[in-house]
Design a protein around this motif. Sequence first.
Motif, mmCIF file in Angstrom:
data_model
loop_
_atom_site.group_PDB
_atom_site.id
_atom_site.type_symbol
_atom_site.label_atom_id
_atom_site.label_comp_id
_atom_site.label_asym_id
_atom_site.label_seq_id
_atom_site.Cartn_x
_atom_site.Cartn_y
_atom_site.Cartn_z
ATOM 1 N N PRO A 77 -9.015 10.824 4.026
ATOM 2 C CA PRO A 77 -8.405 9.763 2.959
ATOM 3 C C PRO A 77 -8.900 9.808 1.811
ATOM 4 O O PRO A 77 -10.427 10.091 1.693
ATOM 5 C CB PRO A 77 -8.988 8.511 3.946
ATOM 6 C CG PRO A 77 -9.867 9.084 4.904
ATOM 7 C CD PRO A 77 -9.795 10.483 5.041
ATOM 8 N N GLU A 83 -0.802 11.774 8.272
ATOM 9 C CA GLU A 83 -1.367 10.744 8.550
ATOM 10 C C GLU A 83 -2.878 10.934 9.107
ATOM 11 O O GLU A 83 -3.855 10.033 9.145
ATOM 12 C CB GLU A 83 -0.768 9.749 9.939
ATOM 13 C CG GLU A 83 0.693 9.352 9.175
ATOM 14 C CD GLU A 83 1.483 8.578 10.323
ATOM 15 O OE1 GLU A 83 0.569 8.145 11.339
ATOM 16 O OE2 GLU A 83 2.568 8.111 10.048
ATOM 17 N N MET A 108 -9.046 6.944 -1.350
ATOM 18 C CA MET A 108 -8.647 5.826 -1.674
ATOM 19 C C MET A 108 -8.426 5.663 -3.153
ATOM 20 O O MET A 108 -9.604 6.102 -3.988
ATOM 21 C CB MET A 108 -9.560 4.667 -1.217
ATOM 22 C CG MET A 108 -9.875 4.822 0.330
ATOM 23 S SD MET A 108 -8.361 4.449 1.542
ATOM 24 C CE MET A 108 -8.201 2.779 0.978
ATOM 25 N N VAL A 142 0.888 -1.258 0.100
ATOM 26 C CA VAL A 142 0.084 -0.101 -0.071
ATOM 27 C C VAL A 142 1.023 1.201 0.208
ATOM 28 O O VAL A 142 1.815 1.141 0.743
ATOM 29 C CB VAL A 142 -0.882 -0.079 1.209
ATOM 30 C CG1 VAL A 142 -1.836 1.220 1.238
ATOM 31 C CG2 VAL A 142 -1.573 -1.120 1.289
ATOM 32 N N LEU A 151 -7.054 -0.113 8.156
ATOM 33 C CA LEU A 151 -6.554 1.301 8.407
ATOM 34 C C LEU A 151 -7.344 2.166 9.241
ATOM 35 O O LEU A 151 -6.821 3.323 9.425
ATOM 36 C CB LEU A 151 -6.349 1.973 7.024
ATOM 37 C CG LEU A 151 -5.479 1.266 6.086
ATOM 38 C CD1 LEU A 151 -5.353 1.918 4.942
ATOM 39 C CD2 LEU A 151 -3.822 1.119 6.635
ATOM 40 N N PHE A 206 1.350 5.436 0.281
ATOM 41 C CA PHE A 206 0.689 6.596 1.170
ATOM 42 C C PHE A 206 1.276 7.799 0.833
ATOM 43 O O PHE A 206 2.519 7.789 0.470
ATOM 44 C CB PHE A 206 0.603 6.429 2.755
ATOM 45 C CG PHE A 206 0.177 4.973 3.168
ATOM 46 C CD1 PHE A 206 -1.189 5.083 3.691
ATOM 47 C CD2 PHE A 206 0.969 3.756 3.457
ATOM 48 C CE1 PHE A 206 -1.792 3.940 4.230
ATOM 49 C CE2 PHE A 206 0.362 2.686 3.899
ATOM 50 C CZ PHE A 206 -1.056 2.855 4.205
ATOM 51 N N SER A 207 0.387 8.937 0.978
ATOM 52 C CA SER A 207 0.999 10.340 0.722
ATOM 53 C C SER A 207 0.326 10.983 1.809
ATOM 54 O O SER A 207 -0.920 10.737 2.146
ATOM 55 C CB SER A 207 0.968 10.812 -0.546
ATOM 56 O OG SER A 207 -0.671 11.020 -0.858
ATOM 57 N N ARG A 234 -4.833 12.781 2.653
ATOM 58 C CA ARG A 234 -4.166 11.584 2.553
ATOM 59 C C ARG A 234 -4.337 10.540 1.565
ATOM 60 O O ARG A 234 -5.344 9.997 1.564
ATOM 61 C CB ARG A 234 -4.466 10.526 4.134
ATOM 62 C CG ARG A 234 -3.691 9.486 4.153
ATOM 63 C CD ARG A 234 -2.200 9.810 4.787
ATOM 64 N NE ARG A 234 -1.912 8.601 5.405
ATOM 65 C CZ ARG A 234 -0.357 8.369 5.622
ATOM 66 N NH1 ARG A 234 0.465 9.267 5.110
ATOM 67 N NH2 ARG A 234 0.139 7.361 6.317
ATOM 68 N N ILE A 283 -4.151 6.996 -0.670
ATOM 69 C CA ILE A 283 -3.836 5.636 0.091
ATOM 70 C C ILE A 283 -4.127 4.786 -1.231
ATOM 71 O O ILE A 283 -5.210 4.851 -1.910
ATOM 72 C CB ILE A 283 -4.727 5.264 0.936
ATOM 73 C CG1 ILE A 283 -4.538 6.004 2.166
ATOM 74 C CG2 ILE A 283 -4.461 3.545 1.333
ATOM 75 C CD1 ILE A 283 -5.458 6.089 3.368
ATOM 76 N N ALA A 308 -3.556 0.981 -3.028
ATOM 77 C CA ALA A 308 -3.000 -0.636 -2.775
ATOM 78 C C ALA A 308 -2.965 -1.166 -3.901
ATOM 79 O O ALA A 308 -3.505 -1.094 -5.207
ATOM 80 C CB ALA A 308 -4.081 -1.148 -1.901
#
Length: 355
Positions: free
Chosen positions: A33, A29, A35, A23, A97, A25-26, A59, A61, A63
Amino acid sequence: MDIPTLDGITAKTVTSDRLTTRVLFSGPEDGIPVMFVHGNVSSATYWEDLMMALPAGYRGIAADNRGYGGADPSKKIDATRGVRDLSDDLAALMDALGIETAHVVGHSLGGSVLWQFMIDYPERIRTVTQAAPGSPYGFGGSKGENGEINYPDGAGSGAGIVNPEMVKNIIAQDRSADSPTSMRNVINSLYWKPPFKPAREEELLSSALSIHTGENAYPGDAQPSENWPMAAPGKFGPNNALAPNYQGDVSQLYAIDPKPPVLWIRGAEDLIVSDNSMVDMGALGQMGAVPGWPGADVFPPQPMVSQTRAVLEQYQASGGDYEEVVLPETGHSPYLEKPDEFNQHFHAHIQRYDA
């Protein structure tokens, strides 16, 4: 798989209740989000530039889907569920998550996953952004704006129509431009509109070559058929998961609650997802490239864009909201080819919701 990432992108291995996978991430945190769900014969790597360009406070995300890249190779796609394996994987990743709701972004096959995710998990979606998504009725083997299936067995879709030479080149990890079906030539002719070439061509090529191969992976298994072109989808792999006979009831989209707003961005010169796709058996048959074509009344080119528009118009009539944006001189990857224009619409879409 070891593909270099951009500065600012972090790669982690994450295990959910359904899948262990890589996965990316940028952003912060604790950011809102977003996706990202990638397309076929690619991986999360394709999203990195878009993730890095997210507005402050978001954020990113992304995958590697089941069957791709850094995902556990023992986990196969059960195509008889359509794309539900991938939709359920996305929900399980959000659970792992600790994410309740997110903006979701899909490209091509990833867009097909999001149609199903909207049906199954509407309460978990803030907004939907579809970049050149597959038709809600699947890829190949259907006709008309209502997605009528051409043959009950889905003939003309799935693994049986994938070019075997391209598969051989993927298995051989061929990085050359020596063959028309080498992945370098495929991505540079179909994934975007020539003469465009992305700055990270080598990383994107590595991403495409990282797809899991085999009868139960890519391209999947196929079944003989009495119907043209004499091949029907089998039961495993991403291509079979897109077969029209494995898709659910698209009309369920009209009844979901809540109805997240949908932004649909596509290239005007997309050769993969269009009403005359260069990888659709109906279009190829009509061109004379595949012998034995039974004619436009039986197996016309699948009107993929028209099908998507008809579904979204009904979605809007049922209380939802959508916007269609068409970028000129753009192919199948508008977020790579025209990032400034894409982000102008994409960022406004997600920020409008969060405001």
